[in-house]
Design a protein around this motif. Structure first.
Motif: not given
Length: 253
Positions: A186-198, A246-248, A251-253
């Motif tokens: 769930y955290a990995s998917l949420k991180a992807l969702e947050l990354s799309k929001k910047g 941590k996953e977010l 994704l940003l680095n």
């Protein structure tokens, strides 16, 4: 004029649910149609499904929960749609209430179920789960899932909703390792969702927010009253928050 018979399509999304699949299919045998969308399970779940002649089996790659649920919705052919996860069970009283509600003419198109959580065989009464409700029953054509919410998916209901009185059982944790893997998924998917929001994580997200999550669930929401299981659940829920950021960061680095 004879009243139209109200029929139910039960939808299940699965991935490695070999320990639950027989029980859940038996549990929803009252449905007029059962459709299982399997994300290429590796534990024999899909092979097990082949022994059932009365259900529709579809294999489809998993993108996210909203995408998979919206695909499942399109497969249903009956008046009402009942979503159930493999680790959930409809109680006899809830079944009776469901059948009564869909047969009663009204303007309700979505129903929320109250869930009782179990860790193995132990009922979890607190730890943040005491007020959990979730949408599980919809009138066909009146729901779709918000594609922007790829985890903890949110249905968009076109019409009025109602909370049913009876409870659904949720056998959500087989053990601590199982729950930890769920939190990470769930955290990995949420991180992807947050990354799309910047969104960008910082010290607060890595340390303060997980601690706050633990204290709220363990102290304020009385997780300590659930014993050692309560501690494990509250700790791993907080761990899930830390893992998300941590996953977010990755994704940003």
């Amino acid at each position: 004029m004879e009243k139209e018979k109200q029929t139910i399509s039960a939808l299940i999304i699965t991935y490695n649910e070999i320990h639950h699949i027989d029980d859940v299919i038996d549990n929803i045998s009252f449905a007029d149609e059962i459709i299982v969308i399997d994300s290429f399970s590796t534990d024999g779940t899909f092979e097990k499904l082949q022994s059932y002649n009365n259900i529709t089996k579809i294999q489809r790659h998993f993108k996210n929960f909203s995408d998979q649920r919206n695909f499942a919705l399109k497969q249903a052919s009956n008046n009402w749609i009942l979503f159930i996860d493999a680790d959930e069970r409809i109680t006899p009283s809830l079944k009776k209430e469901i059948l009564k509600e869909i047969s009663t003419p009204n303007n309700i198109v979505g129903f929320l179920f109250k869930r009782l959580y179990f860790f193995k065989k132990k009922r979890i009464r607190f730890s943040g789960f005491q007020t959990d409700t979730t949408y599980r029953l919809f009138k066909k054509g009146h729901v779709k899932y918000d594609e922007k919410k790829i985890v903890h998916e949110m249905p968009i209901i076109d019409g009025n909703s109602k909370i049913l009185k009876s409870n659904m059982i949720h056998y959500c944790f087989d053990n601590a390792t199982h729950y930890k893997s769920k939190m990470e998924h769930y955290a990995s998917l949420k991180a992807l969702e947050l990354s799309k929001k910047g969104k960008k994580p910082n010290f607060y997200h890595f340390y303060i927010r997980p601690l706050y999550k633990f204290l709220i669930n363990y102290i304020i929401r009385l997780g300590f009253l659930d014993g050692k299981e309560g501690f494990v659940i509250c700790y791993l829920s907080a761990y899930g928050v830390h893992y998300r950021y941590k996953e977010l960061n990755k994704l940003l680095n």
